[in-house]
Design a protein around this motif. Structure first.
Motif, PDB file in Angstrom:
ATOM      1  N   ARG A 113     -31.206   9.453 -81.278  1.00 23.63           N
ATOM      2  CA  ARG A 113     -32.424   8.732 -81.649  1.00 23.63           C
ATOM      3  C   ARG A 113     -33.664   9.612 -81.489  1.00 23.63           C
ATOM      4  O   ARG A 113     -33.589  10.751 -81.111  1.00 23.63           O
TER       5      ARG A 113
ATOM      6  N   SER B   3     -36.381   6.402 -85.179  1.00 30.59           N
ATOM      7  CA  SER B   3     -35.373   7.235 -85.836  1.00 30.59           C
ATOM      8  C   SER B   3     -35.649   7.153 -87.326  1.00 30.59           C
ATOM      9  O   SER B   3     -35.956   6.081 -87.848  1.00 30.59           O
TER      10      SER B   3
ATOM     11  N   LYS C 125     -29.563   8.351 -85.394  1.00 27.90           N
ATOM     12  CA  LYS C 125     -29.234   7.548 -84.206  1.00 27.90           C
ATOM     13  C   LYS C 125     -28.089   8.189 -83.428  1.00 27.90           C
ATOM     14  O   LYS C 125     -28.099   8.216 -82.196  1.00 27.90           O
TER      15      LYS C 125
ATOM     16  N   ASP D  55     -36.371   3.166 -88.319  1.00 24.92           N
ATOM     17  CA  ASP D  55     -35.809   2.168 -87.409  1.00 24.92           C
ATOM     18  C   ASP D  55     -36.415   2.385 -86.024  1.00 24.92           C
ATOM     19  O   ASP D  55     -36.558   3.522 -85.561  1.00 24.92           O
TER      20      ASP D  55
ATOM     21  N   GLU E   5     -36.412  -2.647 -89.201  1.00 26.20           N
ATOM     22  CA  GLU E   5     -36.182  -1.609 -90.205  1.00 26.20           C
ATOM     23  C   GLU E   5     -37.291  -1.619 -91.248  1.00 26.20           C
ATOM     24  O   GLU E   5     -37.714  -2.677 -91.720  1.00 26.20           O
TER      25      GLU E   5
ATOM     26  N   TYR F  85     -28.647   6.714 -89.889  1.00 28.13           N
ATOM     27  CA  TYR F  85     -27.498   6.479 -89.003  1.00 28.13           C
ATOM     28  C   TYR F  85     -27.172   7.750 -88.225  1.00 28.13           C
ATOM     29  O   TYR F  85     -26.898   7.717 -87.021  1.00 28.13           O
TER      30      TYR F  85
ATOM     31  N   ASP G 293     -36.302   2.606 -82.230  1.00 25.66           N
ATOM     32  CA  ASP G 293     -35.258   2.855 -81.233  1.00 25.66           C
ATOM     33  C   ASP G 293     -35.297   1.800 -80.136  1.00 25.66           C
ATOM     34  O   ASP G 293     -36.352   1.501 -79.573  1.00 25.66           O
ATOM     35  N   LYS G 294     -34.124   1.248 -79.861  1.00 26.39           N
ATOM     36  CA  LYS G 294     -33.948   0.291 -78.755  1.00 26.39           C
ATOM     37  C   LYS G 294     -34.960  -0.846 -78.806  1.00 26.39           C
ATOM     38  O   LYS G 294     -35.497  -1.293 -77.786  1.00 26.39           O
TER      39      LYS G 294
END
Length: 660
Positions: A372, A340, A368, A256, A300, A365, A258-259
């Protein structure tokens, strides 16, 4: 006669139109014939290259030919109509350009993921492009770029070659043979079919192009060139059935960005798409021949890493993270991003792919939650931890709408006469089964999600509305979160509630922690001043636990200090230094014209010591536990008349900590 001329002219015009329509159709036919001819030549040439190239596997890995390989390349580009080629490895990465050997590939070219090459590897179907080279330097008048697989010893593709074929003579031959046919066919079309036939041809061509486009869209993510969600599951299942994918030897990796939302919001979706492409290229550049990757939605990605040792798996993940973290220049702006990562490795049980992906998602999860830009490997205990976290998140998110929040009130005592002078409002939350969730658990989550802002506003209003009916000398104390200062409307809300309920500002005490002054100093200073100007009391909570509390006392002009419970609970322990510390804090507060509250009082001894030190207000289980609104009236009736006397509650310490 004039009318006949018009009709004749119309027929001539119509015939000419049909001729050019036929010629256009024949051009398409010629192009198709050229493409078919080029594909046959390219596949034969790829077989020739595969059988004549010494140590082809090494060349695909390094992209740097040795002396023998260079000699083979020089010969190969003179075979047939080939004048140039590009070589891609089994992951679709460009490794060699025949006429640019000895020159480093352009920055990022080796990591680039070529969509055509990847399509050939996944489907086995060639990709053919017919190009006009009349206005291009060093190109024939008409040439074809044909992407075809490079067969290995077992016949399976070990890479892809983009073959550049000179088809100028072939095109001339086809056109010469078809030119007369174009005249004849134009007349035939005019006589037999006319416009309906042309319309049918056009429609069929459109349907073919649309069908091919739909097929490609159904397989490939158009931004990154990776598989999309559907094709990922299809390919994984197909490989599993064919014995090419053993989940027990496969690591499932969830990735994923980040931000990523901040990138989209700040620089626009075009830049966001370019950054997604950058991440897709980074993933593709580290894929092995048996690996499978996809963008499964938003920011993702999922990756199946097959037959990797722990060290190889670590190198893969860190390689992708490092590549992504390198600044990428998009539209003149250098953007840096991080990933992440969650990983699930075989731990027995014979789980299917979707269950494994779920566990990798749980690990992601947790990554994060840890801040992260890190990687977490799934462990069984994570499942319970994340399940609990999500339960609490759900309770926080729907807490206001489902009436799960409730205010409890704990008394504050003036030791002179043991008189109740106020109550601190403490927030409580129930889950869906009616069980209370500790504040230490749900408050940080509410702050992280931002839900603490509307929750905090609700607490302020409810506390003021409740305290309106108390005796005039009693105040209500409310804790503020740092997040409530972010939008700059806190003073507006407080002023509005005071006005709406006719509540005197002097009866409202607002507690802040030192973290506010560290994290929101630029936002907090003016708002705290505005609140004081309203007549509200401002208290520093948990005094003594921070790093710069003394400096903040004079800088922000607090009205009250609340001594952290850890100092109170140390009374009677050790060498008695805690009493000296408490004495110093209380004297300091009084010197600065501040009242001092000691919280966490649980025993008679603690109360006695604090009374000798002239502490202003007492709070703790010794005087009363936090209580719901329904118990407030009986409590006030009892303690507004009789002096407050309590038994020691040594066992209450843990409960008070849990009560927040």
């Amino acid at each position: 006669m004039f009318r006949g001329a018009i009709v004749f002219g119309f027929l001539i015009s119509f015939a000419a139109a049909m001729f050019w329509t036929a010629q256009s159709g024949l051009k398409s036919t010629v192009d198709s014939a050229i493409a078919a001819n080029a594909e046959r030549k390219a596949r034969n040439w790829a077989d020739y290259l595969a059988h004549t190239m010494p140590d082809l596997d090494a060349l695909l890995q390094t992209g740097v030919p040795d002396e023998a390989q260079n000699a083979t390349i020089e010969t190969a580009v003179q075979v047939g109509d080939v004048f140039r080629f590009k070589l891609f490895d089994a992951n679709g990465r460009l490794v060699l350009i025949s006429d640019e050997r000895g020159t480093p590939l352009e920055p990022g070219a080796k990591a680039d993921h070529n969509g055509h090459a990847r399509s050939v590897l996944e489907t086995g179907a060639a990709v053919i492009e017919v190009n006009d080279g009349t206005e291009k330097a060093n190109r024939p008048d008409l040439y074809v770029e044909a992407y075809v697989p490079v067969p290995g010893a077992d016949g399976k593709a070990v890479g892809v070659v983009e073959v550049y074929l000179d088809q100028s003579q072939v095109a001339s031959l086809f056109r010469a043979n078809f030119v007369q046919l174009a005249f004849v066919l134009g007349g035939v079309l005019l006589l037999m079919f006319g416009v309906p036939f042309v319309a049918y041809i056009v429609k069929m061509r459109q349907q073919v192009r649309t069908g091919e486009k739909v097929r490609m869209l159904s397989l490939v993510d158009q931004i990154t060139g990776l598989n999309n969600r559907n094709s990922f599951f299809q390919q994984a299942e197909e490989r599993r059935r064919n014995g090419k994918l053993d989940l027990a030897r496969t690591a499932v990796i969830f990735i994923d960005i980040d931000k990523f939302k901040a990138i989209n919001d700040t620089f626009g979706h075009k830049t966001g798409d370019e950054f997604l492409r950058h991440v897709g290229n980074a993933i593709s550049s580290h894929l092995g021949p048996s690996d499978l990757a996809a963008r499964i939605g938003g920011d993702e990605f999922v990756l199946l890493a097959v037959d990797r040792t722990d060290e190889e798996l670590y190198d893969l993940i860190e390689g992708v993270r490092t590549t992504v973290s390198e600044p990428v220049r998009l539209d003149g702006i250098a953007i840096t991003g991080h990933l992440s990562v969650g990983v699930y490795l075989e731990q027995g049980g014979g789980l299917g792919l979707e269950d494994r992906m779920h566990k990798a998602d749980i690990a992601l999860y947790q990554a994060k939650l840890l801040g992260r830009n890190t990687c977490v490997v799934f462990t069984p205990d994570l499942e319970d931890t994340i399940a609990r976290r999500r339960l609490v998140e759900e309770a926080v998110i729907c807490g206001l709408s489902a009436d799960r929040f409730e205010l409890y009130f704990q008394p504050l005592i003036d030791p002179v006469g043991s008189r109740v002078v106020g109550f601190e409002a403490l927030l409580r939350l129930q889950d869906g089964q009616g069980t209370f969730i500790p504040p230490s658990e749900f408050i940080p989550i509410a702050e992280e999600t931002g839900d603490i802002i509307p929750i905090g506003t609700w607490v302020l209003e409810q506390a003021i509305r409740t305290a309106v009916d108390w005796p005039e000398h009693m105040f209500v104390s409310v804790n503020l979160s740092t997040r409530q200062f972010e939008d700059g409307r806190l003073t507006e809300h407080v002023s509005q509630f005071l006005s709406d309920y006719g509540f005197a500002a002097r009866r409202l005490e607002l507690e802040v922690t030192e973290s506010l002054l560290i994290e929101q100093s630029h936002n907090a200073s003016q708002q705290l001043k505005d609140l004081r100007d309203l007549g509200v009391t401002i208290a520093m909570d948990d005094f003594g636990t921070g790093y710069s509390s003394l400096g903040y006392l004079w800088q922000f002009n607090f009205n009250k200090l609340k001594i952290d419970r850890s100092f109170v609970q140390s009374i009677g322990q050790g060498d008695g230094k805690s009493r000296e510390i408490l004495d110093t804090i209380i004297m300091l507060g009084h010197k600065l014209d501040m009242k001092v509250t000691a919280e966490g009082i649980e025993t008679k001894e603690q109360a006695a010591v604090l009374e000798t030190l002239a502490c202003d207000h007492f709070q703790g289980f010794y005087y009363g536990e936090p209580m719901p609104l329904s118990e407030m009236a009986p409590y006030l009736m009892e303690h507004s008349v009789l002096p407050l006397v309590r038994e020691d509650k040594d066992a209450g310490r843990d409960r008070e900590k849990a009560a927040g």
